[in-house]
Design a protein around this motif. Structure first.
Motif, mmCIF file in Angstrom:
data_model
loop_
_atom_site.group_PDB
_atom_site.id
_atom_site.type_symbol
_atom_site.label_atom_id
_atom_site.label_comp_id
_atom_site.label_asym_id
_atom_site.label_seq_id
_atom_site.Cartn_x
_atom_site.Cartn_y
_atom_site.Cartn_z
ATOM 1 N N LEU A 1 36.229 57.849 78.552
ATOM 2 C CA LEU A 1 35.146 57.658 77.583
ATOM 3 C C LEU A 1 34.645 56.221 77.768
ATOM 4 C CD1 LEU A 1 34.016 59.123 74.862
ATOM 5 C CD2 LEU A 1 35.359 57.330 73.747
ATOM 6 N N ALA A 2 33.346 56.088 78.033
ATOM 7 C CA ALA A 2 32.776 54.760 78.301
ATOM 8 C C ALA A 2 32.071 54.222 77.070
ATOM 9 C CB ALA A 2 31.797 54.857 79.466
ATOM 10 N N ILE A 3 32.597 53.121 76.541
ATOM 11 C CA ILE A 3 32.014 52.473 75.365
ATOM 12 C C ILE A 3 31.398 51.148 75.817
ATOM 13 C CG2 ILE A 3 32.474 51.627 73.016
ATOM 14 C CD1 ILE A 3 35.142 53.167 73.090
ATOM 15 N N THR A 4 30.178 50.846 75.361
ATOM 16 C CA THR A 4 29.600 49.550 75.714
ATOM 17 C C THR A 4 29.415 48.696 74.468
ATOM 18 O OG1 THR A 4 27.332 50.408 75.535
ATOM 19 C CG2 THR A 4 28.344 50.451 77.719
ATOM 20 N N ASP A 5 29.831 47.436 74.580
ATOM 21 C CA ASP A 5 29.580 46.466 73.513
ATOM 22 C C ASP A 5 28.104 46.114 73.558
ATOM 23 O OD1 ASP A 5 30.972 44.404 71.593
ATOM 24 O OD2 ASP A 5 29.548 43.226 72.771
ATOM 25 N N LEU A 6 27.461 46.112 72.401
ATOM 26 C CA LEU A 6 26.019 45.869 72.342
ATOM 27 C C LEU A 6 25.751 44.608 71.531
ATOM 28 C CD1 LEU A 6 23.405 47.599 73.151
ATOM 29 C CD2 LEU A 6 23.234 47.995 70.705
ATOM 30 N N SER B 1 27.813 45.091 68.026
ATOM 31 C CA SER B 1 28.880 44.207 67.532
ATOM 32 C C SER B 1 28.354 42.937 66.895
ATOM 33 C CB SER B 1 29.818 43.832 68.683
ATOM 34 O OG SER B 1 29.160 42.987 69.610
ATOM 35 N N GLY B 2 27.033 42.804 66.785
ATOM 36 C CA GLY B 2 26.480 41.522 66.359
ATOM 37 C C GLY B 2 26.265 41.342 64.872
ATOM 38 N N MET B 3 26.583 42.356 64.062
ATOM 39 C CA MET B 3 26.401 42.262 62.616
ATOM 40 C C MET B 3 24.955 41.971 62.205
ATOM 41 S SD MET B 3 29.292 42.945 61.094
ATOM 42 C CE MET B 3 29.361 42.266 59.433
ATOM 43 N N MET B 4 23.988 42.481 62.960
ATOM 44 C CA MET B 4 22.594 42.365 62.529
ATOM 45 C C MET B 4 22.328 43.500 61.532
ATOM 46 S SD MET B 4 21.287 39.772 64.116
ATOM 47 C CE MET B 4 22.761 38.844 64.520
ATOM 48 N N ASP B 5 21.713 43.197 60.409
ATOM 49 C CA ASP B 5 21.414 44.237 59.414
ATOM 50 C C ASP B 5 20.422 45.242 60.000
ATOM 51 O OD1 ASP B 5 23.027 42.945 57.636
ATOM 52 O OD2 ASP B 5 21.393 41.945 56.565
ATOM 53 N N GLY B 6 20.723 46.510 59.849
ATOM 54 C CA GLY B 6 19.815 47.553 60.339
ATOM 55 C C GLY B 6 20.010 47.906 61.805
ATOM 56 N N ALA C 1 31.391 47.529 61.899
ATOM 57 C CA ALA C 1 30.863 47.427 60.538
ATOM 58 C C ALA C 1 31.498 46.280 59.769
ATOM 59 C CB ALA C 1 31.091 48.746 59.803
ATOM 60 N N VAL C 2 32.807 46.114 59.961
ATOM 61 C CA VAL C 2 33.541 45.088 59.227
ATOM 62 C C VAL C 2 34.034 44.060 60.232
ATOM 63 C CG1 VAL C 2 35.469 44.643 57.662
ATOM 64 C CG2 VAL C 2 34.250 46.830 57.552
ATOM 65 N N LYS C 3 33.256 43.012 60.395
ATOM 66 C CA LYS C 3 33.580 42.012 61.402
ATOM 67 C C LYS C 3 33.548 40.637 60.759
ATOM 68 C CE LYS C 3 32.156 40.203 65.878
ATOM 69 N NZ LYS C 3 31.318 40.426 67.068
ATOM 70 N N TYR C 4 34.715 40.025 60.684
ATOM 71 C CA TYR C 4 34.824 38.736 60.005
ATOM 72 C C TYR C 4 34.471 37.588 60.941
ATOM 73 C CZ TYR C 4 36.742 41.255 56.129
ATOM 74 O OH TYR C 4 36.858 42.109 55.066
ATOM 75 N N ALA C 5 33.955 36.515 60.362
ATOM 76 C CA ALA C 5 33.675 35.280 61.111
ATOM 77 C C ALA C 5 35.034 34.624 61.342
ATOM 78 C CB ALA C 5 32.749 34.381 60.312
ATOM 79 N N SER C 6 35.711 35.065 62.397
ATOM 80 C CA SER C 6 37.126 34.766 62.579
ATOM 81 C C SER C 6 37.385 33.722 63.653
ATOM 82 C CB SER C 6 37.846 36.070 62.958
ATOM 83 O OG SER C 6 39.174 35.818 63.356
ATOM 84 N N GLY C 7 38.395 32.898 63.405
ATOM 85 C CA GLY C 7 38.850 31.962 64.430
ATOM 86 C C GLY C 7 39.554 32.664 65.571
ATOM 87 N N PHE C 8 39.891 33.928 65.364
ATOM 88 C CA PHE C 8 40.641 34.671 66.386
ATOM 89 C C PHE C 8 39.783 35.168 67.559
ATOM 90 C CE2 PHE C 8 43.611 34.881 62.810
ATOM 91 C CZ PHE C 8 44.810 34.600 63.441
#
Ligand code: PBG
Ligand code: ZN
Length: 281
Positions: free
Chosen positions: A74-79, A127-132, A155-162
């Protein structure tokens, strides 16, 4: 081409040909899915992230090669744009250059998504947390004849140091400022996470992600019990680096701590786990 990522021992940047061989071997060992992130030379990065919407970019090239080789994966691409913009932000900058222009970013994400789908991607993961973004991507895929291509929302992506080691790997550290304007505040409660998830499912997300994983197991558990779509958890670069650093010093036993970490994520409710250990465990 295969280049080691210093802050992530065992993880490499690869050219598409090397990645195909690597994935073919992993598929033999039982790997069933992968997610691809594009890495481009500094010289190819610009203000609008134009390499992101280039059909000949490394992500589209890899997906076409994987599909041509008929690998059972299964091929998933980060956008996102951050791997392609010179400033390293996840969207176009607003006129005053101080923040991201959310709405002008959406058409670019839509184009990038259709390119990925046309190359053969099974799942597109904004993955960019842009609204819409989920709605924009879903509509573009449907219009482009890719109704069967799924959308996995971060959907739930924190501004993380990790995420630090990933930004070394993708050369995507923001040139100024940070991502707190669009990613979530780590100190906020579960309500905000549930709200983000609800919005993305309403917009058509087929699967949703919680990220990072280990520091947010409470959020993961609450999200799992409140939605009816598959929930993924992403064991991010910093979680990997943290374990590997202690393992390299002989302070932790890899076999045991990786298994405990992944089991914790599973127990908290992850239906699927994105992990840099996927191929090895
Ligand atoms: C791009 C993106 C990031 C990660 C996944 N997609 C980086 C970021 O938000 O800075 C992080 C992955 C990791 O740390 O393993 N938006
Ligand atoms: Zn990004």
């Amino acid at each position: 081409m295969k280049i080691a990522v210093p802050s992530m021992p065992g993880v490499f940047q690869m050219s598409a040909d090397v990645a195909v061989d690597c994935l073919a071997a992993a598929a033999e060992r039982g790997l069933r899915a992968f997610i691809v992130f594009g890495v481009v030379d500094r010289a190819r990065k610009d203000a609008t992230g134009s390499a992101a919407v280039d059909e000949g970019n490394v992500v589209c090239d890899l997906i076409r090669k994987i599909k041509a080789a008929r690998l059972p994966l299964l091929a998933i691409t980060d956008l996102c744009l951050c791997e392609y913009t010179a400033h390293g932000h996840c969207g176009l900058l607003a006129a005053d250059q101080s923040t991201v222009d959310n709405d002008r970013t959406l058409p670019l994400l839509a184009r990038q998504a259709v390119n990925h789908a046309r190359a053969g991607a099974d799942v597109i993961a904004p993955s960019g947390m842009m609204d819409g973004a989920v709605a924009a991507v879903r509509a573009a895929l449907d219009d482009g004849g890719f109704a069967d291509t799924a959308v996995l929302s971060y959907a739930v992506k924190y501004a993380s140091g990790f995420y630090g080691p990933f930004r070394d790997a993708a050369d995507s550290t923001p040139a100024f400022g940070d991502r707190r304007g669009y990613q979530m505040d780590p100190a906020r409660g579960v309500e905000e996470a549930l709200r983000e998830v609800t919005l993305d499912i309403e917009q058509g997300a087929d699967l949703i992600m919680v990220k990072p994983a280990l520091p947010y197991l409470d959020i993961l558990a609450r999200v799992r019990e409140s939605v009816h779509v598959p929930v993924l958890a992403y064991q991010v670069s910093g979680e990997y680096a943290m374990l590997e650093a202690a393992i390299a010093n002989g302070w932790l036993d890899r076999e045991r701590v990786v298994s405990e970490s992944l089991n914790a994520i599973k127990r908290a409710g992850a239906d699927l786990i994105v992990s840099y250990y996927a191929d090895r465990f």
